[in-house]
Structure formats: structure tokens, C-alpha cells
Motif scaffolding. Sequence first.
Motif, mmCIF file in Angstrom:
data_model
loop_
_atom_site.group_PDB
_atom_site.id
_atom_site.type_symbol
_atom_site.label_atom_id
_atom_site.label_comp_id
_atom_site.label_asym_id
_atom_site.label_seq_id
_atom_site.Cartn_x
_atom_site.Cartn_y
_atom_site.Cartn_z
ATOM 1 N N GLU A 1 44.376 -37.796 -27.524
ATOM 2 C CA GLU A 1 45.380 -38.500 -28.317
ATOM 3 C C GLU A 1 45.509 -37.922 -29.722
ATOM 4 N N GLN A 2 45.132 -36.657 -29.914
ATOM 5 C CA GLN A 2 45.182 -36.071 -31.252
ATOM 6 C C GLN A 2 46.586 -36.140 -31.845
ATOM 7 N N GLY A 3 47.581 -35.653 -31.096
ATOM 8 C CA GLY A 3 48.947 -35.671 -31.616
ATOM 9 C C GLY A 3 49.451 -37.075 -31.851
ATOM 10 N N SER A 4 49.148 -37.987 -30.919
ATOM 11 C CA SER A 4 49.620 -39.364 -31.031
ATOM 12 C C SER A 4 48.999 -40.074 -32.223
ATOM 13 N N ILE A 5 47.664 -40.005 -32.358
ATOM 14 C CA ILE A 5 46.980 -40.711 -33.445
ATOM 15 C C ILE A 5 47.317 -40.107 -34.802
ATOM 16 N N LEU A 6 47.360 -38.765 -34.880
ATOM 17 C CA LEU A 6 47.750 -38.141 -36.142
ATOM 18 C C LEU A 6 49.198 -38.473 -36.478
ATOM 19 N N GLY A 7 50.042 -38.602 -35.449
ATOM 20 C CA GLY A 7 51.426 -39.016 -35.672
ATOM 21 C C GLY A 7 51.506 -40.423 -36.225
ATOM 22 N N ILE A 8 50.669 -41.327 -35.692
ATOM 23 C CA ILE A 8 50.636 -42.707 -36.189
ATOM 24 C C ILE A 8 50.132 -42.734 -37.633
ATOM 25 N N ALA A 9 49.092 -41.948 -37.921
ATOM 26 C CA ALA A 9 48.549 -41.893 -39.280
ATOM 27 C C ALA A 9 49.603 -41.370 -40.259
ATOM 28 N N GLN A 10 50.305 -40.307 -39.864
ATOM 29 C CA GLN A 10 51.346 -39.776 -40.732
ATOM 30 C C GLN A 10 52.538 -40.728 -40.811
ATOM 31 N N SER A 11 52.734 -41.513 -39.746
ATOM 32 C CA SER A 11 53.797 -42.503 -39.776
ATOM 33 C C SER A 11 53.486 -43.593 -40.801
ATOM 34 N N PHE A 12 52.211 -43.974 -40.888
ATOM 35 C CA PHE A 12 51.786 -44.889 -41.942
ATOM 36 C C PHE A 12 52.120 -44.288 -43.303
ATOM 37 N N ALA A 13 51.802 -43.006 -43.468
ATOM 38 C CA ALA A 13 52.087 -42.340 -44.735
ATOM 39 C C ALA A 13 53.592 -42.320 -45.001
ATOM 40 N N SER A 14 54.388 -42.078 -43.954
ATOM 41 C CA SER A 14 55.840 -42.068 -44.120
ATOM 42 C C SER A 14 56.365 -43.446 -44.501
ATOM 43 N N LEU A 15 55.771 -44.489 -43.919
ATOM 44 C CA LEU A 15 56.160 -45.847 -44.300
ATOM 45 C C LEU A 15 55.851 -46.075 -45.774
ATOM 46 N N GLY A 16 54.697 -45.567 -46.228
ATOM 47 C CA GLY A 16 54.362 -45.660 -47.645
ATOM 48 C C GLY A 16 55.351 -44.898 -48.501
ATOM 49 N N ARG A 17 55.761 -43.702 -48.054
ATOM 50 C CA ARG A 17 56.736 -42.908 -48.805
ATOM 51 C C ARG A 17 58.120 -43.532 -48.759
ATOM 52 N N MET A 18 58.365 -44.395 -47.774
ATOM 53 C CA MET A 18 59.634 -45.107 -47.707
ATOM 54 C C MET A 18 59.642 -46.277 -48.687
ATOM 55 N N ILE A 19 58.527 -46.999 -48.763
ATOM 56 C CA ILE A 19 58.428 -48.162 -49.637
ATOM 57 C C ILE A 19 58.266 -47.749 -51.093
ATOM 58 N N GLY A 20 57.411 -46.745 -51.344
ATOM 59 C CA GLY A 20 57.068 -46.353 -52.699
ATOM 60 C C GLY A 20 58.245 -45.970 -53.579
ATOM 61 N N PRO A 21 59.112 -45.016 -53.157
ATOM 62 C CA PRO A 21 60.225 -44.627 -54.025
ATOM 63 C C PRO A 21 61.176 -45.776 -54.333
ATOM 64 N N PHE A 22 61.401 -46.670 -53.359
ATOM 65 C CA PHE A 22 62.289 -47.804 -53.604
ATOM 66 C C PHE A 22 61.698 -48.719 -54.678
#
Length: 414
Positions: A341-362
Motif C-alpha cells: 500500500e505504499q502508493g495508496s498510503i503515501l497518496g493519503i498522506a500527501q492528500s492530507f497535506a493538500s487539504l492543509g494547502r487548500m485550507i491554509g491559503p484561504f
Amino acid sequence: MKRSPLTVIFITVFIDLVSFGIVIPLLPFYAQQFDASGTTIGLLLSVFSLMSFLFMPLWGRISDRYGRRPVLLVTIFCSVIGYIIFANAFALWLLFLARIMSGIGNANISVAQAYISDVTSAKERAKGMGLIGAAFGLGFVFGPLIGGVFSGEAFGAYRFAIPGWIAVGLSLINFFMAYFMLPESLAQTKQDEIKAHHLIDVRGLQRAIKKENLGLLMIFFFIVTIAFSSIYATFPLFIMEEPFRLTSSAMGWFFVEIGIVSVIIQGGLIGRLNHRFGEQRLISFGAIAMAIGFITFPLSAYLPIGGIVLLIISTALISMGSSCLAPTTMGLTSRLADVSEQGSILGIAQSFASLGRMIGPFIGGAAYDYAGHKSPYYFAFVLMAVAAVMAFILKSRDLKLDEAPVAMEPVAEV
């Protein structure tokens, strides 16, 4: 002589991020041409991260099933389309469309990280992930320099189009280089095994959060990313205010500083630092350094003499802390995840980061509009103080990491 796959993936990510680095510092100034407010600029940056949030787990899962190489090729081509739209934008909505396409394309970072996890042992994982950080750093050295040079007033009405077309050209070079030079890293037998899993893993996030320590690590990275990204939209605007009154070209040098620090740490020192101090200590240090950088950043505006020096020091501290945190956190995430599940879990982790990058600039853009240009940095400091507490909790735990190399079929020599 066969090329190292780490070298090729590093070059691929580097070119991708040079293109990204050309565009990102110009966005606030480009958007201001269409009368965008701080909040709107924040949304412009957030929509990019929204696409990354949605597509990172999907790209990661697809790469687990069909291989890393085809996903990287598709996503690089999406970036080409995004930069073409950027170069030809004549209205604010086209800038939003450009960022949507680029967000879909740049959601391939988790796939690049999974590629690295395929070709590195568990002990070398953090060092391998550091190559991604080094590519980010170099991208922010060369990208803003290129963007700054070709966005000067001398280029008149084409000052934003020319950097956009340069990004298009680099992305096309990247596509063809990856097509002809990048080998597949995921063994065919492993692909066949993973194809038995569902492509859209709706329970993957729940599994990741519930797994001991992995969930805490992802939430920690989420908070750190909100803090860091809350200044994306406002950093260029901050240095344009009194007492600095700097131009867009001068702002590019701060991105160069961030890139240089990142390259030094993630490209050269991270492996030795990890070996000497351990991943958990590095995470704690990174959180503290970022917190200090955020609180001293707005204080620089109060200094009539030496303010610019403190601004440079604060930027270096933030970059230093982030450079220690990012590869170490992703390396730990990879080691805590199952091999299949390397790609899946790393994708979820980066998705968390993307959610942070979505909330942060706003949040940062809204704070700039309604609470003053220093408020995003105070907000980021509070978040990093919380993250530092979480880092010390992680440091106190026995994560029970598997030190054995991950079993992978060898592939030809980020």
C-alpha cells in the motif's frame, strides 16, 4: 551504462518543480491585474490544493495497480495543459482553470515518493525522500529566478505570458525525457497482486487514521502544512507593505533562499542528520525551528534598522524546519505502511497535506484582508506550537519500525 532510477526520477521531479517555481511566485501579482483581493488570491492557491487533495490518493492507487511510470506521464501532460492556459489567461477565471489543471498534474508527488520507496531500503527511505525535497529546493532556486527575470516591467503586457510559456516548454521536455528514460519501478508481479484490490480504496483513509502512530503522524503533517501554506498568498503582499516595499523581482530572491536551504539540507544533510539524531528528534527540531521563524517574521516589520536581516533569518528558519520535517515525516509514513500500500498510503498522506494547502491559503488571505498583513504569521506560529507538542509525543513513543530492507525486485539504476 544504465542510469540510476533515482537519478532519473530526481531529474523528472526537478524539471516539474522548476516549472512550478516559475509560476507560483507570480500568481499574486498576476491575479492583482484582475483586481483580485487577498481572499481571492488565497482561493486561487487553494483550488490547486483541492485538486491535489482529490487526485493524490487516486493517482497513488492507480500507480499501485498499473505502475508508477504511466501515471507520471499522464500527470506531466496535465501540467503542460495547465501552463498553456496560464500563459494565455485574459481573465481571472482562466487563472483558476489553469490552477485546476496544474493541481491535477502536480498531484503526482505521492507517485514519485512511491517510486522512491520501490527502489530504496527501509533504512535509506528518509534519504531517498530527501531527494524529493532537494528537487523542490532546486525548483525554488531556478524557477523564481527565471520567473523574476522574465516578468520584469521591460516585458510589458507579456511579463506573465513569457514565464508561462517557458514552463510549458520545460514540461514538454520533462514529458519526453520521462517517456524515453524513466524505467518502471514496480515489479509486474506486485502490480498483478495489487490489481486484486479495489481501485478506489474508500476505506484507505480510515485504515490509515486508525493505525497506531500513522494517524497521529498524518494529523501532525496536516497541521504543519496549514501553518506553512497560510503564508503562500500573503508573503508577496507582506513584503510589498511598509517598511519593506519590495518588488516582485526582489521577492524571487526569498524563494531562492528557501530553495538553497532546502537543497543543502534535503539534498545533502538529511541522511546524516537522520543517522545521527533519528527521525523523531528531527521532526521535533523542525517543528520548533518553524515556530520560531513564524513568530520572528512579522516582528521584522517593527525594526527600523535590521528588519530585512531578521526577515532573511526568519525565512531561513522556516525553510530549515520544513526541510527537516517533510522528508522525515514521509519516510516514517512509508515505513509504517504495508509494502503493498505504499502508493495508496503515501497518496493519503500527501492528500492530507493538500487539504492543509487548500485550507491554509484561504485562512491566510482572509486574515490578511480582515486582521492585517502580520496576522497570518501569528496564526502559523500558534499552529506550529501545537505541532511541536505533537512532535514531542511522537518522540516519546516506540514506533516499532521495521529496520529490514523492503523486499523489492531489483531495477536498473531523484
